[in-house]
Each structure stands twice: as C-alpha cells, then as structure tokens.
Design an enzyme around this catalytic site. Structure first.
Site, PDB file in Angstrom:
ATOM      1  N   ILE A 158     -11.208  76.308  65.054  1.00 26.46           N
ATOM      2  CA  ILE A 158     -11.455  74.924  64.651  1.00 26.46           C
ATOM      3  C   ILE A 158     -12.647  74.840  63.709  1.00 26.46           C
ATOM      4  O   ILE A 158     -12.634  74.082  62.735  1.00 26.46           O
ATOM      5  CB  ILE A 158     -11.644  74.026  65.882  1.00 26.46           C
ATOM      6  N   ARG A 241     -16.960  69.411  73.034  1.00 25.77           N
ATOM      7  CA  ARG A 241     -17.085  68.935  74.409  1.00 25.77           C
ATOM      8  C   ARG A 241     -18.364  68.123  74.529  1.00 25.77           C
ATOM      9  O   ARG A 241     -19.400  68.461  73.944  1.00 25.77           O
ATOM     10  CB  ARG A 241     -17.109  70.102  75.403  1.00 25.77           C
ATOM     11  N   GLU A 270     -17.465  61.298  80.187  1.00 23.21           N
ATOM     12  CA  GLU A 270     -16.454  60.345  79.720  1.00 23.21           C
ATOM     13  C   GLU A 270     -15.442  60.042  80.820  1.00 23.21           C
ATOM     14  O   GLU A 270     -15.201  60.876  81.691  1.00 23.21           O
ATOM     15  CB  GLU A 270     -15.756  60.879  78.461  1.00 23.21           C
ATOM     16  N   HIS A 288     -12.026  60.280  72.287  1.00 22.05           N
ATOM     17  CA  HIS A 288     -11.453  61.618  72.495  1.00 22.05           C
ATOM     18  C   HIS A 288     -10.058  61.721  71.871  1.00 22.05           C
ATOM     19  O   HIS A 288      -9.068  61.987  72.540  1.00 22.05           O
ATOM     20  CB  HIS A 288     -11.388  61.957  73.992  1.00 22.05           C
TER      21      HIS A 288
END
Length: 322
Positions: A158, A241, A270, A288
């Site tokens: 990523i 995260r 969260e 998210h």
C-alpha cells in the site's frame, strides 16, 4: 455430507454470502452490529470456523483451547484485533486478505491528502451551510502537492501504491522508512529514497502517510515528539490503523499549531472519534472507507472463502497469518 458450520461476525457483500451458503452452514449476524467478546468466544465452541472483521475484538481470554473451530478467516488484511499468539496456541489457523485492498487503500490515502491540501472538507461545509459569499482571490487558499516531499512510513504494497500515485499524479518527491530492505524490483521504477530512521523521514517531509500494521511496537509510534518533527505546515495522513497514532498527542499538536493538518480514515477506539478532532477545520475525517468499494469488499470475501475452502479440503491455505 454435513456442511461445515461457519460464522460471519458482520454482514458481507451479498454475492459472497450466497457463495458461502452453497458450501457451508452459515450463521449470519443479521443485525450487523459488533458482537461481544463473549459471543465470539462462544462461537468458537459451536462453529467450525469464525470469520471476524476489524470491528471485532478477539483477545487471549477467549482462546481457552479445545475449540470446535479450527480456523479464523479474517475479513481484512490487518489482524491486530486478534491475539495471534493465543489463537495459534489454541490450535487455530488464522488467515487474512492481503493484496486485494492495496489500490483502494492507496486511493483513500490520496483522497485524504488532496482534500487536506486543498481544504476541500472546509469548502464543502461552508457551501452546504449557506455561508459561501462567492469567489474571491484570498478565499480558502490551500497548498499545491506538486513538488512537495511525501514521506511514507511502511513501504509495503500500500505504501508503494500510494507513493506511485502521488509521484505520477502530482510529481511529489518520495522518501520512506521501512524496517526491511525494499528491492528495486518492488519499487519497479518508482523514484524513492530510503532514509535511515522514521525521524529522518518526518523531518524531510511536507506530507507523511502511514502504512504500517497496528498493535505491538507500532502502538502510538506517532507520539508527540515525532508529530512535532512534521512541523506546523506539515500534514499527516493515516489510512492504516488508528492505534499507530497517539490520538491525544495528535489533538494537542493540531491545537497548538505544531502540526498543520491531519487526514484520518482510521481512529483509535473507533467508531468513537474525539470531539476535538471533529471540531477542527484542519482535519479531514473519513469513517474507515479504505477498502470500501464493491469490487474490493467482494474480493476480500472471496479470498476468505478461498482460504476456508483450502483449509477444509486439507490443502495449504493461500493466505496464512500463522
């Protein structure tokens, strides 16, 4: 032949639920609300597989051993919500869904970056509130990304995909920190300079994007001292995260002007988001959404199904965590 009994802790895309229902006795969470730790623990005893998501918590206390379940088919690439040592110690195989989230999560990082740089969230809020007075030369000026330095912390799939997009679209210069070497083959033509420490990257960057797993030694790795290194004009992006950032230190840095802005897709604890972050104009906050495209969420579910199919056929699972 009796079908293996599996639990999906949340609702999954319809196409995946239908696929799984053909081959398995599937228990669905029809209310689609997070299950309690005790409920997941109980499910380990009356299902052959439990398929959790990032919204679940699977601590060591539920892995007591002697479970009917032999596999956790995690729906997602991150697995810091699972105590892996305890799970494997109790005899469970754990799998995840790497790779299929790469493009969408990188797109989300660029979305946060661009929204923050161009103050898009502020502008939309002003317009929707009926407060826009019309175009003027000094109205809501942001900053261009072209020519800026992008610092990547965690140069995996990523991180590389994010850097590649930023360089191709905006001409950003890329520096990065990664604990292990990143081969030229993986970079595949990407012009990026590896620096020796996280601190070196933070100090050199105009924009910092986090792409590393949560939990363990990474918990609160972005502390007050490191946030200050980004500087009062710098921007921090997190689509990884929530717990990799000390949220209270982040709020203080933003309030005190030690950090220019933050674009966040994930949060510590969260779905709770501190009111201070919500009230700030120099933040972009998303719920998210990193992997939230139909194609990616279906790919994730199908990858879990592939892992289950292989496991119950007695074959090596394609994507083992442990």
């Amino acid at each position: 032949m009796t079908k293996k009994k599996i639990l999906l802790t949340r609702r999954w895309p319809d196409t995946v639920e239908k696929r799984l229902s053909v081959d398995y006795d599937v228990t669905l969470n029809t209310d689609d609300v997070p299950m309690t730790i005790d409920a997941i623990g109980a499910a380990l005893n009356d299902h052959d597989a439990v398929c959790p998501t990032v919204s679940d918590k699977l601590p060591a206390s539920i892995f007591t051993g002697g479970h009917r379940a032999r596999i956790l088919g995690n729906y997602g690439v991150g697995f810091n919500h699972i105590d892996i040592t305890a799970a494997t110690g109790a005899g469970l195989t754990v799998t995840n869904t790497p790779g299929v989230l790469t493009d969408c999560t990188a797109d989300t990082a660029l979305t946060l970056m661009l929204m923050l740089a161009r103050r898009a969230g502020e502008g939309e809020r002003e317009l929707r509130a009926g407060k826009w007075a019309g175009w003027r030369p000094t109205h809501m000026m942001g900053t261009r990304l072209g020519g800026k330095v992008l610092g990547i912390i965690g140069m995996g799939r990523i991180g590389i995909a994010t850097a590649r997009r930023a360089q191709a679209a905006f001409g950003m210069n890329v520096v990065f920190f990664n604990r292990s070497d990143v081969s030229a083959e993986k970079l595949d033509g990407l012009q990026a300079m590896r620096l020796d420490t996280i601190e070196d990257v933070l100090a050199a960057s105009d924009v910092v994007s986090l792409h590393l797993p949560g939990g363990g030694a990474n918990t609160h790795m972005m502390n007050a001292e490191r946030l200050a290194l980004i500087g009062p004009k710098g921007m921090l992006i997190n689509s990884a995260r929530g717990d990799v950032i000390d949220q209270r230190a982040l709020i203080a840095a933003l309030q005190d002007g030690k950090l220019g802005g933050a674009g966040l897709d994930v949060f510590e604890g969260e779905p709770d988001v501190p009111a201070e972050l919500i009230a700030m104009e120099n933040t972009v906050l998303l719920p998210h959404l990193g992997s939230a495209t139909t194609e990616t969420r279906e790919d994730m579910g199908n990858m879990v199904a592939d892992n289950l199919d292989a496991f119950f056929a007695g074959k090596p699972v394609p994507n083992p965590v442990s």
